[in-house]
Enzyme design. Structure first.
Site, PDB file in Angstrom:
ATOM      1  N   SER A 119       0.822  -1.203   0.000  1.00 21.07           N
ATOM      2  CA  SER A 119       0.000   0.000   0.000  1.00 21.07           C
ATOM      3  C   SER A 119       0.862   1.262   0.000  1.00 21.07           C
ATOM      4  CB  SER A 119      -0.883   0.008   1.245  1.00 21.07           C
ATOM      5  OG  SER A 119      -0.064  -0.067   2.398  1.00 21.07           O
TER       6      SER A 119
ATOM      7  N   TYR B   8      -4.240   1.112   3.728  1.00 14.23           N
ATOM      8  CA  TYR B   8      -5.286   0.158   3.364  1.00 14.23           C
ATOM      9  C   TYR B   8      -5.959  -0.425   4.624  1.00 14.23           C
ATOM     10  CZ  TYR B   8      -3.621  -0.549  -1.550  1.00 14.23           C
ATOM     11  OH  TYR B   8      -3.266  -0.418  -2.875  1.00 14.23           O
ATOM     12  N   GLY B   9      -5.217  -0.435   5.713  1.00  8.66           N
ATOM     13  CA  GLY B   9      -5.580  -1.266   6.863  1.00  8.66           C
ATOM     14  C   GLY B   9      -6.901  -0.945   7.539  1.00  8.66           C
TER      15      GLY B   9
ATOM     16  N   THR C   6      -1.649  -6.654   4.938  1.00  4.15           N
ATOM     17  CA  THR C   6      -3.080  -6.396   4.782  1.00  4.15           C
ATOM     18  C   THR C   6      -3.632  -7.041   3.509  1.00  4.15           C
ATOM     19  OG1 THR C   6      -2.721  -4.326   5.954  1.00  4.15           O
ATOM     20  CG2 THR C   6      -4.771  -4.518   4.721  1.00  4.15           C
TER      21      THR C   6
ATOM     22  N   GLU D 245       4.479   6.498   7.265  1.00  8.93           N
ATOM     23  CA  GLU D 245       4.379   7.122   5.935  1.00  8.93           C
ATOM     24  C   GLU D 245       4.714   8.615   5.999  1.00  8.93           C
ATOM     25  OE1 GLU D 245       3.693   6.094   2.732  1.00  8.93           O
ATOM     26  OE2 GLU D 245       3.617   3.980   3.277  1.00  8.93           O
TER      27      GLU D 245
ATOM     28  N   THR E 140       4.288  -4.810   6.953  1.00 12.02           N
ATOM     29  CA  THR E 140       5.644  -4.583   6.453  1.00 12.02           C
ATOM     30  C   THR E 140       6.183  -3.174   6.730  1.00 12.02           C
ATOM     31  OG1 THR E 140       4.674  -4.113   4.285  1.00 12.02           O
ATOM     32  CG2 THR E 140       5.521  -6.348   4.665  1.00 12.02           C
TER      33      THR E 140
HETATM   34  N1  DGL Z   1       2.467  -2.446   4.755  1.00 10.99           N
HETATM   35  C1  DGL Z   1       1.060  -2.699   4.846  1.00 10.99           C
HETATM   36  C2  DGL Z   1       0.822  -4.004   5.602  1.00 10.99           C
HETATM   37  O1  DGL Z   1       1.675  -4.819   5.632  1.00 10.99           O
HETATM   38  C3  DGL Z   1       0.383  -1.503   5.406  1.00 10.99           C
HETATM   39  C4  DGL Z   1      -1.112  -1.576   5.258  1.00 10.99           C
HETATM   40  C5  DGL Z   1      -1.832  -0.243   5.296  1.00 10.99           C
HETATM   41  O2  DGL Z   1      -1.688   0.487   4.327  1.00 10.99           O
HETATM   42  O3  DGL Z   1      -2.559   0.007   6.263  1.00 10.99           O
HETATM   43  O4  DGL Z   1      -0.183  -4.271   6.157  1.00 10.99           O
END
Ligand code: DGL
Length: 225
Positions: free
Chosen positions: A11, A42-43, A75, A152, A187
């Site tokens: 994401s 995304y979460g 996610t 971020e 991640t």
């Molecule tokens: N790096 C994404 C994960 O592993 C982040 C998800 C998000 O954007 O909330 O879940």
């Protein structure tokens, strides 16, 4: 060797923690990385929306001629991996199974913690995979929704009062659980390794889901090549 590139996506920038491992373990490979920074995080979104975004991410990556895809996102893996695999005729590796396998190998007391996004925790995918691998395991999961937006925004350095306060708020209750392993199920979280280790203490081993997935990708490619 198949010289076509490997597609990697997340994401946002969190998947670059997996790319870091990819460069170490598979240095001869060419990568195409897609971070959906326009729509991160995304979460907090619904399963349907995450699947829709994941399909679009894969479609974009497949506009290149790829030999495999690494979903460097907890996610997307927890919500969409089986569907993406069913819809695509190339190897797709996610982060959940590799992380669970490593956590069980490292854990002595089989009390394992897992931190990730809300969608990943809601999916129950990490727990289900751990229990499938070892029905005796005890799993404590915790969603940490503020960590991805902070990372971020560049707030991941030790000494940053905001990220340290937020991380402590999430992790302090987990310290009372007698865990000996904590899976970083998102991640983005390996960027917070020093902060998380400081809070959890040296007796808790941290498992980096993105890094573990690269070992699985290595095995998948070795079998095909
Ligand atoms: N790096 C994404 C994960 O592993 C982040 C998800 C998000 O954007 O909330 O879940």
């Amino acid at each position: 060797m198949d010289m076509r590139p490997i597609g990697v996506f997340d994401s946002g920038l969190g998947g670059l923690t997996a790319v870091h491992s990819l460069w170490q373990i598979l240095p001869e490979e060419t990568l195409i990385y897609f971070g959906d920074t326009a729509r991160v995080p995304y979460g907090g979104r619904s399963r349907e929306t995450i699947l829709q975004y994941a399909r679009q991410d894969v479609r974009f990556l497949r506009s290149f001629d790829l030999k495999a895809i690494l979903i460097a996102c907890g996610t997307v893996t927890t919500t969409s991996l089986p569907t993406l695999r069913a819809e695509n005729d190339l190897p797709i590796v996610g982060v959940v199974e590799p992380a669970c396998r490593r956590a069980l190998a490292v854990s002595k007391n089989k009390r394992i913690g897992m931190i990730a996004t809300q969608a990943s925790v809601r999916s129950g995918a990490y727990e289900a995979t751990l229990r499938q691998m070892n029905p005796e395991v005890e799993v404590v999961c915790k969603a940490c929704p503020l960590l991805v937006p902070l990372v971020e925004n560049g707030r991941y350095q030790p000494g940053d009062a905001v990220i340290e306060t937020v991380a402590r708020e999430y992790l302090e209750p987990l310290r009372q659980e007698g865990l000996d392993v904590l899976i970083l199920g998102c991640t983005h979280y390996p960027l917070l390794t020093d902060i998380i280790r400081e809070i959890m203490g040296p007796e808790v081993s941290l498992v980096n889901a993105g890094a573990e997935s690269v070992h699985t990708l290595h095995d998948v490619l070795a079998r095909r090549q």
